[in-house]
Design an enzyme around this catalytic site. Sequence first.
Site, PDB file in Angstrom:
ATOM      1  N   ARG A 296       0.821  -1.214   0.000  1.00  0.00           N
ATOM      2  CA  ARG A 296       0.000   0.000   0.000  1.00  0.00           C
ATOM      3  C   ARG A 296       0.857   1.266   0.000  1.00  0.00           C
ATOM      4  O   ARG A 296       0.451   2.276  -0.547  1.00  0.00           O
ATOM      5  CB  ARG A 296      -0.997  -0.035   1.172  1.00  0.00           C
ATOM      6  CG  ARG A 296      -2.106  -1.016   0.857  1.00  0.00           C
ATOM      7  CD  ARG A 296      -3.191  -1.131   1.902  1.00  0.00           C
ATOM      8  NE  ARG A 296      -4.269  -1.978   1.377  1.00  0.00           N
ATOM      9  CZ  ARG A 296      -5.298  -2.436   2.081  1.00  0.00           C
ATOM     10  NH1 ARG A 296      -5.412  -2.135   3.350  1.00  0.00           N
ATOM     11  NH2 ARG A 296      -6.211  -3.190   1.505  1.00  0.00           N
ATOM     12  N   TYR A 443      -7.205   0.276  -6.905  1.00  0.00           N
ATOM     13  CA  TYR A 443      -6.544  -1.002  -6.603  1.00  0.00           C
ATOM     14  C   TYR A 443      -5.818  -0.963  -5.263  1.00  0.00           C
ATOM     15  O   TYR A 443      -5.715   0.081  -4.650  1.00  0.00           O
ATOM     16  CB  TYR A 443      -5.659  -1.499  -7.752  1.00  0.00           C
ATOM     17  CG  TYR A 443      -4.495  -0.660  -8.236  1.00  0.00           C
ATOM     18  CD1 TYR A 443      -3.990   0.434  -7.566  1.00  0.00           C
ATOM     19  CD2 TYR A 443      -3.865  -1.021  -9.435  1.00  0.00           C
ATOM     20  CE1 TYR A 443      -2.908   1.143  -8.056  1.00  0.00           C
ATOM     21  CE2 TYR A 443      -2.779  -0.319  -9.941  1.00  0.00           C
ATOM     22  CZ  TYR A 443      -2.307   0.752  -9.242  1.00  0.00           C
ATOM     23  OH  TYR A 443      -1.237   1.451  -9.722  1.00  0.00           O
ATOM     24  N   GLU A 444      -5.390  -2.118  -4.809  1.00  0.00           N
ATOM     25  CA  GLU A 444      -4.810  -2.245  -3.460  1.00  0.00           C
ATOM     26  C   GLU A 444      -5.777  -1.743  -2.394  1.00  0.00           C
ATOM     27  O   GLU A 444      -5.355  -1.195  -1.371  1.00  0.00           O
ATOM     28  CB  GLU A 444      -3.476  -1.494  -3.357  1.00  0.00           C
ATOM     29  CG  GLU A 444      -2.299  -2.190  -4.005  1.00  0.00           C
ATOM     30  CD  GLU A 444      -1.995  -3.544  -3.344  1.00  0.00           C
ATOM     31  OE1 GLU A 444      -1.706  -4.468  -4.108  1.00  0.00           O
ATOM     32  OE2 GLU A 444      -2.079  -3.672  -2.114  1.00  0.00           O
ATOM     33  N   GLY A 445      -7.078  -1.954  -2.619  1.00  0.00           N
ATOM     34  CA  GLY A 445      -8.098  -1.462  -1.692  1.00  0.00           C
ATOM     35  C   GLY A 445      -8.530  -0.063  -2.061  1.00  0.00           C
ATOM     36  O   GLY A 445      -7.716   0.865  -2.033  1.00  0.00           O
ATOM     37  N   GLN A 450      -9.687   1.769   2.443  1.00  0.00           N
ATOM     38  CA  GLN A 450      -8.638   2.375   3.280  1.00  0.00           C
ATOM     39  C   GLN A 450      -9.263   3.107   4.472  1.00  0.00           C
ATOM     40  O   GLN A 450      -8.747   3.057   5.592  1.00  0.00           O
ATOM     41  CB  GLN A 450      -7.799   3.382   2.472  1.00  0.00           C
ATOM     42  CG  GLN A 450      -7.157   2.829   1.205  1.00  0.00           C
ATOM     43  CD  GLN A 450      -6.240   1.652   1.446  1.00  0.00           C
ATOM     44  OE1 GLN A 450      -5.572   1.592   2.471  1.00  0.00           O
ATOM     45  NE2 GLN A 450      -6.221   0.703   0.526  1.00  0.00           N
TER      46      GLN A 450
END
Lengths: 605, 605
Positions: A296, A443-445, A450
Amino acid sequence: MPAYKAPLRDIRFLLNEVFDYPAHYAGLPNGKDADPDTVNAILDECAKYAEEVLSPLNLSGDEEGCRFEAGKVTTPKGFKEAYEQWVAGGWQGLSHPTEYGGQGMPMSLGLMKTEMVGTANWSFGMYPGLSLGAMNTILQHASDELKTAYMPALTEGRWTGTMCLTEPQCGTDLGQVKTRAEPQSDGSYKVTGTKIFISAGEHDMAENIVHVVLARLPDAPAGTRGISLFIIPKFLPAADGSAGEFNHVVCSALEHKMGIKASATAVINFEDSKAWMIAEPNKGLEAMFTFMNTARIGTAIQGVCHAELSFQGALRYAKERRSMRALSGKKEPDKVADAIIHHADVRRMLLTQKAFAEGGRAMIYYAAQFADHMTNGIIEGDQKKYKKWDDKLGFFTPIMKGFLTEMGLEAANQGIQVFGGHGYIKEHGMEQIARDARIATLYEGTTGIQALDLLGRKVLIMTRGGAVREFTALIAKFAVDNMRNAKLRSYATALARYAAEWNVLTMRIMLTARKDRDAVSAASHHFLMYSGYVMMAYFWALQAQIAGNKLVHGGSESKEFYKAKIATARFYFDHLLPRAKGHATSMIKPSKSLTKLPIDSFVFE
Amino acid sequence: MPAYKAPLRDIRFLLNEVFDYPAHYAGLPNGKDADPDTVNAILDECAKYAEEVLSPLNLSGDEEGCRFEAGKVTTPKGFKEAYEQWVAGGWQGLSHPTEYGGQGMPMSLGLMKTEMVGTANWSFGMYPGLSLGAMNTILQHASDELKTAYMPALTEGRWTGTMCLTEPQCGTDLGQVKTRAEPQSDGSYKVTGTKIFISAGEHDMAENIVHVVLARLPDAPAGTRGISLFIIPKFLPAADGSAGEFNHVVCSALEHKMGIKASATAVINFEDSKAWMIAEPNKGLEAMFTFMNTARIGTAIQGVCHAELSFQGALRYAKERRSMRALSGKKEPDKVADAIIHHADVRRMLLTQKAFAEGGRAMIYYAAQFADHMTNGIIEGDQKKYKKWDDKLGFFTPIMKGFLTEMGLEAANQGIQVFGGHGYIKEHGMEQIARDARIATLYEGTTGIQALDLLGRKVLIMTRGGAVREFTALIAKFAVDNMRNAKLRSYATALARYAAEWNVLTMRIMLTARKDRDAVSAASHHFLMYSGYVMMAYFWALQAQIAGNKLVHGGSESKEFYKAKIATARFYFDHLLPRAKGHATSMIKPSKSLTKLPIDSFVFE
């Protein structure tokens, strides 16, 4: 497309004058080789590679995109050669153990590399970036045998890696994963299933691709507690370490995306592909998430990258393009009109970009020191150390990932705005930056994920507000220390107020959430953005403080550089930090503002 | 791409229940035919055309784009046929005089048409939209002879029109225009020059294209006082009214743009092209700007269109896509996971879109009544009437154009966000909406230009704060009238405070600007956004008030519809209006926060 110039002055200011990286590295078990001369040499080399090799391929890579034909993916012209140089330069293993051929440098130096590579050409950076994810996971969780089989080629960059999580029916909610792994008599598995959105899932730059894959054992419990983690190479490693027999890993399509078009986003089918489990059965998700914080940060950097690149392009244009006269009178009377940088509102846009790029960089370089300790914990097999620093980092990552990627998108849009209609035209490359930046909040949450991770998990559940108390103590100390300094008093006053308010807001939400469980979800977005603005304010005040000292006592950079830091800090406090007020107000509104409306009443028909 | 469903319920709510259009139309000289039955029939027909003909061409139009080959432009498949239906339906002349073949309906009905057409397919709408600009300018300024030659074919839609302002060296700063017009002995002119960014500048849908062009006479003074306005057809009108001889109007290229790809953005070269002057010599800019307010409403609508379309797509997806469980407990226990609309943060995004789409629509429908009076002034040749209503409208247009297009872009981005990674993929069409929406803050004057127009021109110079006083009086009246109503008290209180603050802020900036001329430019962006949030708040409170009344006394729509209005108003006041606080703080910060940094200190190298 703006030609990229690595902001080495700013990077060195942060390393040497703000955060004292020389001392930090000297104190790290793997920091001995990261002496200032070596670090400088690495940064210079990396900047050169990013500026000269990767930056020229950014616009053409977007225009050409990746081609998909009969299962094969062709990357845009020049990418293969650029990747060869990447491998030859030993860049892939910069921060990975020497026993697998890496250079063993601290993780933070790898993040600086990621920034320069990513700003020059984010699409290119996706390939080695995904490899890092696979390498980290294997390093932490795989058996020695698997490490020996995969780490050398991955560290060299001869092979690349991926992370295969998403399936058509699920992204965030990985409990819905359907891909199946059947145990074989030899201890291996046969995996069958379809994964989508696989970055670097198929391409022509490496001889083999190593997939790290979430799948489900036949007897696995439903949901997230039944997910295991596997390593599945496209080609099985041969005895001599080369890529051997084809393992029925098939790319069936590439996605057509808004941006990062030179990054191949593949649909990957595993068709009874041979696989090896890494980590414990049914504990795949925890293992996959070991490096989540690091991954992240890697995405948070994208916010800085696109703010920086768009700023560079907009600044050049704003000095060249002439339109109208400044309201305060002609600035360039001999010219047909004033350069647009003389207009206060254009400056507002440029300063917004600069404030987000440099403020975000400061946030990341601060947290990167925690990442150094955390990864050393992993390398040393010291779980306690790993856990301590990962928890510390855990508060920063959702703020950095969620806030900085949103600000990166805003900065990229401001860059288009500075160009006016010309910003909308492909040839200048400004619109590409906004399209490329657009993925970062997804992406990546997503930003929403978050926000929940920050408020729900890191702040309320894990620390009951302690994470906020700890960070605001740092802010409060700065405020107390500088309250009597005429040049810093206004920052100190504002920070003291925000530090107190941040804690009050946290407590209010915590109390409300006891009775109303929707309160956390309803407040989360505003809490995340508020946290981002206030955290960045601290790092701008800190930069202003250091720059002020250096102006008096002398520093490594020019006086103009320090004055610009101070002016940008002032701008941040006057024009960007006040946005936190709106978020502070909204986060404590009743959750029923969001939840009351019955679903069917949303209709537009 | 979300299939478009025209929001006729919301349109009728505004027309009949909020703004009493039946009475408004009954009072207009050209409103006799716009009785409720006719208006309903027109809206239904237009909705059908937009939904069935234009919406299906939106995604394919983006994929295919316009092709340019040897000076010819081919629009995407289906566009030509859709345009034939447009002409056959008599849509082009809906609000234009019957003497030229139009239907003579009020201007506002044309704006509703623009909204539906533009939401279904903004790129398509650009072609007839630019024609409207040319028609309005010719109608107001050209001689009867020119009107007779051009208006019938333009009103029919057999010919289309353009507005040719921008040149490579200038967009906003039209004083730099270089295109030259040489007077000929027959009273016509020969025009030579290059114009860029000409929307609908060349295409295959009409037999002739009529360009309205800014150019400079040989003896013209420098700058904006030396610009004249000309009409230049691609083909000279033949005696029988058809397109005759080629007039050396050459399309040399199409721009490659971020979005609105089915709209042809042409580079147009005039090569000794025969031209006729319209309006007075050297008064071209004033003439071109006669309809600026109307054109800017036309662009403001784009904000509403893209908020609406993205909302429609996101809402459908949020009801279908299942991920995780709501924090307050399982909502659909028999399903693998809850639909994402059950998550409060997803609702925040959907409600943001809904609030901007419907709040923006209300703003536009309110101001459209002024546009009706204003255009009637023009049609009747009543300059005083024209001026009065154009001035009234003048306060609303920069707010609507500047604020609503920014909010449209934000709403489109929220739509992507609701889709997660799937929002970034072309096939769902959500990313296209953001790309299409992106142009709206750039053309017809960037947001920065709207901000200066609002604060510098409309508020400070033209009315010395009077425009704000007049509009806030309306807000204050609402506040006083509803302060004792328990359901509206919180809106009334907030509005009363903002109404007062808006005036105080205006006065403060006015006083500061006496000593510091940069203060206006420095404050302008924040002032614009603040004005937008507060103005929209009034229209949400108004809708909540009406909806509340209808819930008690009965109305034409369902109770669910009214409840949704009230819930959205609440959401707007809790989650969007508080953003005004940040802008209020920032707009009165010293201008030196923006202007102090020397240009050379901006460097990133």
